[in-house]
Motif scaffolding. Structure first.
Motif, short mmCIF file in Angstrom:
data_model
loop_
_atom_site.label_atom_id
_atom_site.label_comp_id
_atom_site.label_asym_id
_atom_site.label_seq_id
_atom_site.Cartn_x
_atom_site.Cartn_y
_atom_site.Cartn_z
N GLN A 1 50.65 41.43 16.29
CA GLN A 1 51.41 40.71 15.26
C GLN A 1 52.90 41.04 15.35
N GLU B 1 56.08 38.31 16.03
CA GLU B 1 57.32 38.25 15.24
C GLU B 1 58.55 38.51 16.11
N SER C 1 50.91 32.85 18.66
CA SER C 1 49.72 33.39 17.99
C SER C 1 48.45 32.99 18.73
#
Length: 296
Positions: A66, A70, A140
């Motif tokens: 994650q 970002e 993602s």
């Protein structure tokens, strides 16, 4: 008359000095305004080894995959800020994502095609919107596919620098910036070899076997000529930012050893501009990413 004569000489000297100062001050501005600083060529190399496995390398604050996602969004933001700050007629910029080796999932090829973007004088606002949309959702999908597949292919970053970096990441008349998302360890079964005490890989086991576990690690590295084998030459036109260094627990100097290996490697390959950052929260690294892209 003598006084007037001396005054004329002094005045002439001041004028000549003033002209000289003007000429000197022009040089820095001419460098800053070169085409190299105006056109961006950004590459992102993603390490899809088991470092992103939320089961094996879990982090309750924020999983490492994650964080990567970002980081990529921040890279995209910095790139698009650069695009928006230029006149359309001046646009000659691109951004792309790479893996090495490639994952087995054939969808990955399609995803990377969508994430390879170029902007030129024919760019419209729709192009920018499409890039924003793709970079907010597709990274993602890449990580989820790799995690679900569980066939972590390792990170052959050494081979990427040897055989691909010049062709893939360096473009004439551009600022070439390569972001590498990795924990700092390099390993792939097809690229594991050594020359003397230098290696094409770095693992926690290797660090331990070399006894780089005390504060004198830097002296040991220098005295024993430890490090990565040089993979390429003359990469002066490449800037590198490594994000996500995540040392194994148990050795308080592990992170320092990793950074020392990378720094010495970059210097050997003539990379002058580089940064190596730990796997910090994206909110802390975003300002660094944006500053690196803006070049300010």
């Amino acid at each position: 008359m003598k006084k007037i004569f001396y005054l004329l000489i002094i005045s002439a000297l001041f004028i000549q000095c003033g002209k000289h100062k003007e000429q000197v001050s022009e040089n820095p501005s001419s460098v800053n305004n070169s085409s190299n600083s105006k056109n961006l060529n950004i590459s992102v190399l993603i390490d899809l080894s088991d470092r992103i496995d939320p089961e094996k390398n879990s982090n309750p604050t924020m999983e490492y995959f994650q964080r990567d996602i970002e980081y990529i969004k921040a890279i995209d933001k910095g790139f698009l800020d650069h695009i928006k700050g230029k006149k359309v007629i001046q646009l000659d910029d691109q951004m792309q994502i790479f893996f090495n080796p490639e994952p087995s999932d054939p969808k990955m090829n399609e995803l990377t095609k969508e994430l390879k973007v170029s902007f030129d004088k024919n760019t419209t606002k729709d192009n920018i919107s499409r890039v924003e949309k793709n970079y907010s959702s597709l990274p993602s999908q890449i990580y989820q596919s790799a995690i679900q597949d569980k066939q972590y292919v390792g990170s052959d970053i050494w081979e990427f620098f040897k055989n691909k970096v010049k062709d893939y990441c360096i473009k004439d008349n551009h600022r070439n910036v390569l972001f590498i998302l990795t924990d700092g360890y390099i390993y792939h079964k097809d690229s594991k070899f050594s020359e003397g005490k230098k290696t094409s890989y770095l693992t926690p086991e290797l660090v331990k076997s070399l006894k780089l576990t005390s504060s004198d690690f830097k002296t040991k590295i220098q005295d024993s000529s430890l490090g990565f084998i040089k993979a390429n030459d003359d990469l002066e036109n490449l800037e590198v930012i490594v994000l996500g260094i995540n040392p194994a627990k148990g050795n308080p100097f592990e992170g320092d050893v990793i950074k020392e290996y990378w720094e010495n490697w970059f210097k050997e390959m003539k990379i002058k501009n580089y940064q190596i950052k730990s796997a910090d929260l994206p909110s802390n690294l975003e300002p660094i990413i944006l500053k690196a892209i803006s070049g300010k």
